[in-house]
Design a protein around this motif. Structure first.
Motif, mmCIF file in Angstrom:
data_model
loop_
_atom_site.group_PDB
_atom_site.id
_atom_site.type_symbol
_atom_site.label_atom_id
_atom_site.label_comp_id
_atom_site.label_asym_id
_atom_site.label_seq_id
_atom_site.Cartn_x
_atom_site.Cartn_y
_atom_site.Cartn_z
ATOM 1 N N UNK A 107 28.233 -0.029 -1.473
ATOM 2 C CA UNK A 107 29.668 0.227 -1.709
ATOM 3 C C UNK A 107 30.227 1.416 -0.916
ATOM 4 N N UNK A 108 29.403 2.408 -0.649
ATOM 5 C CA UNK A 108 29.887 3.602 0.057
ATOM 6 C C UNK A 108 30.107 3.353 1.541
ATOM 7 N N UNK A 109 29.649 2.217 2.030
ATOM 8 C CA UNK A 109 29.780 1.910 3.461
ATOM 9 C C UNK A 109 30.972 1.008 3.770
ATOM 10 N N UNK A 110 31.775 0.712 2.738
ATOM 11 C CA UNK A 110 32.880 -0.248 2.912
ATOM 12 C C UNK A 110 34.226 0.468 2.921
ATOM 13 N N UNK A 111 35.038 0.155 3.939
ATOM 14 C CA UNK A 111 36.381 0.740 4.048
ATOM 15 C C UNK A 111 37.468 -0.263 3.659
ATOM 16 N N UNK A 112 37.113 -1.541 3.682
ATOM 17 C CA UNK A 112 38.061 -2.599 3.334
ATOM 18 C C UNK A 112 37.386 -3.942 3.562
ATOM 19 N N UNK A 113 37.929 -4.983 2.904
ATOM 20 C CA UNK A 113 37.355 -6.335 3.057
ATOM 21 C C UNK A 113 38.484 -7.355 3.226
ATOM 22 N N UNK A 191 24.049 -17.962 -4.679
ATOM 23 C CA UNK A 191 24.722 -16.667 -4.613
ATOM 24 C C UNK A 191 25.387 -16.315 -5.947
ATOM 25 N N UNK A 192 25.499 -15.018 -6.194
ATOM 26 C CA UNK A 192 26.082 -14.509 -7.439
ATOM 27 C C UNK A 192 27.606 -14.592 -7.407
ATOM 28 N N UNK A 193 28.183 -14.578 -8.592
ATOM 29 C CA UNK A 193 29.632 -14.431 -8.710
ATOM 30 C C UNK A 193 29.967 -12.956 -8.510
ATOM 31 N N UNK A 194 30.902 -12.664 -7.628
ATOM 32 C CA UNK A 194 31.232 -11.255 -7.343
ATOM 33 C C UNK A 194 32.726 -10.980 -7.533
ATOM 34 N N UNK A 195 33.330 -11.712 -8.466
ATOM 35 C CA UNK A 195 34.760 -11.535 -8.732
ATOM 36 C C UNK A 195 35.070 -10.108 -9.182
ATOM 37 N N UNK A 196 34.108 -9.461 -9.824
ATOM 38 C CA UNK A 196 34.299 -8.093 -10.330
ATOM 39 C C UNK A 196 34.695 -7.135 -9.206
ATOM 40 N N UNK A 197 34.213 -7.391 -7.994
ATOM 41 C CA UNK A 197 34.556 -6.517 -6.863
ATOM 42 C C UNK A 197 36.053 -6.565 -6.579
ATOM 43 N N UNK A 198 36.655 -7.752 -6.732
ATOM 44 C CA UNK A 198 38.097 -7.886 -6.489
ATOM 45 C C UNK A 198 38.909 -7.055 -7.477
ATOM 46 N N UNK A 199 38.346 -6.848 -8.664
ATOM 47 C CA UNK A 199 39.060 -6.103 -9.707
ATOM 48 C C UNK A 199 38.876 -4.591 -9.595
ATOM 49 N N UNK A 200 37.726 -4.145 -9.138
ATOM 50 C CA UNK A 200 37.419 -2.713 -9.246
ATOM 51 C C UNK A 200 37.147 -2.008 -7.919
ATOM 52 N N UNK A 201 37.208 -2.700 -6.811
ATOM 53 C CA UNK A 201 36.926 -2.040 -5.525
ATOM 54 C C UNK A 201 37.956 -0.944 -5.249
ATOM 55 N N UNK A 202 37.500 0.220 -4.756
ATOM 56 C CA UNK A 202 38.431 1.328 -4.484
ATOM 57 C C UNK A 202 39.071 1.252 -3.091
ATOM 58 N N UNK A 203 38.858 0.149 -2.391
ATOM 59 C CA UNK A 203 39.389 -0.015 -1.029
ATOM 60 C C UNK A 203 40.246 -1.286 -0.986
ATOM 61 N N UNK A 204 41.071 -1.440 0.059
ATOM 62 C CA UNK A 204 41.937 -2.629 0.134
ATOM 63 C C UNK A 204 41.143 -3.924 0.351
ATOM 64 N N UNK A 205 41.620 -4.988 -0.279
ATOM 65 C CA UNK A 205 41.029 -6.317 -0.074
ATOM 66 C C UNK A 205 42.160 -7.305 0.208
#
Length: 260
Positions: A107-113, A191-205
């Motif tokens: 997570x610390x290596x991501x600036x946006x997705x 693959x896992x469900x990763x919907x949680x990232x869309x809700x809590x990511x601190x960077x733009x998506x």
């Protein structure tokens, strides 16, 4: 084209330009050449890294199942080698699944997705069964499977208009080894469900969807961004927006990169 070794496997990538690091991740049956129309423009202001995912393009197979985590670890290895700490990840279809796996692991290596014609949801039981059928089909008739699979990614309205491009994409896809195809299908299936990232990511998506996408149901995929800060762009066409909506997609990409 540059190469590196990851777990005794040759990985192929490119690294061009200066500025914010942007990693472009292709989809299933594709390779890094899918981004060729966009790189000349994007490289003017950004450092653009393209990578052939495991078992695709010039990158070798790592095993008989390539999980999204395997792919993400490989991407992390390339970025570490390039001494890049933070990057924007742009993934088409399976490339989006890899981007989300990367975001979970690093997570610390991501600036946006940006997820292009992709989803954070895990495969439904129906889709898992379809993957199993695809594995049987590609083993029985490799060429027919690839030719049908590629045509089915474009909206029906565009199959005649883009016939030459579709033929090119098929020829490119036919370079993908059988082991790479099966390993990707097996990896996507689990693959896992990763919907949680869309809700809590601190960077733009940013999410890009096609209304007539034959692979990802448009209405179903709207559900994952309800109650999130994810920005949605909708095109009127199919799964291959880098061909079907090339000009519009470049504008969206450039706009997103300005904001991150």
């Amino acid at each position: 084209m540059k190469t590196t070794n990851f777990k005794n496997t040759k990985i192929s990538f490119t690294d061009q330009g200066k500025g914010t690091a942007v990693v472009l991740l292709h989809g299933f049956l594709e390779n890094q050449s899918m981004w060729k129309a966009f790189i000349p423009e994007l490289v003017k202001k950004h450092r653009i890294i393209t990578i052939d995912l495991l078992g695709h393009g010039e990158t070798e197979c790592l095993g008989y199942v390539h999980t999204m985590e395997d792919q993400a670890d490989m991407v992390h290895h390339v970025l570490h080698e390039l001494k890049i700490r933070k990057a924007v990840l742009i993934g088409h279809s399976m490339g989006g699944y890899v981007a989300l796996a990367f975001a979970e692991l690093y997570p610390d290596n991501v600036k946006g997705i940006m997820l292009q014609n992709s989803t954070s949801k895990a495969d439904s039981d129906e889709r898992k069964a379809n993957r199993d059928r695809a594995i049987v089909a590609v083993k029985q008739n490799y060429s027919a499977f690839i030719r049908m699979s590629i045509a089915n990614l474009f909206s029906e309205d565009n199959r005649e208009r883009l016939a030459n491009i579709i033929e090119e994409v098929k020829l490119d896809a036919l370079q993908t080894p059988l082991q790479g195809i099966v390993a990707a299908l097996e990896g996507m299936k689990i693959r896992k469900d990763r919907e949680v990232i869309l809700h809590f990511a601190p960077y733009p998506i940013q999410l890009i969807l096609g209304k007539k996408d034959p692979v990802l149901n448009y209405e179903e995929n709207l559900e994952q961004i309800e109650g999130t800060q994810v920005e949605l762009t909708t095109f009127e066409d199919g799964h291959m927006s880098h061909f079907e909506n090339e000009v519009e997609l470049l504008a969206v990409l450039s706009g997103f990169l300005k904001r991150v």
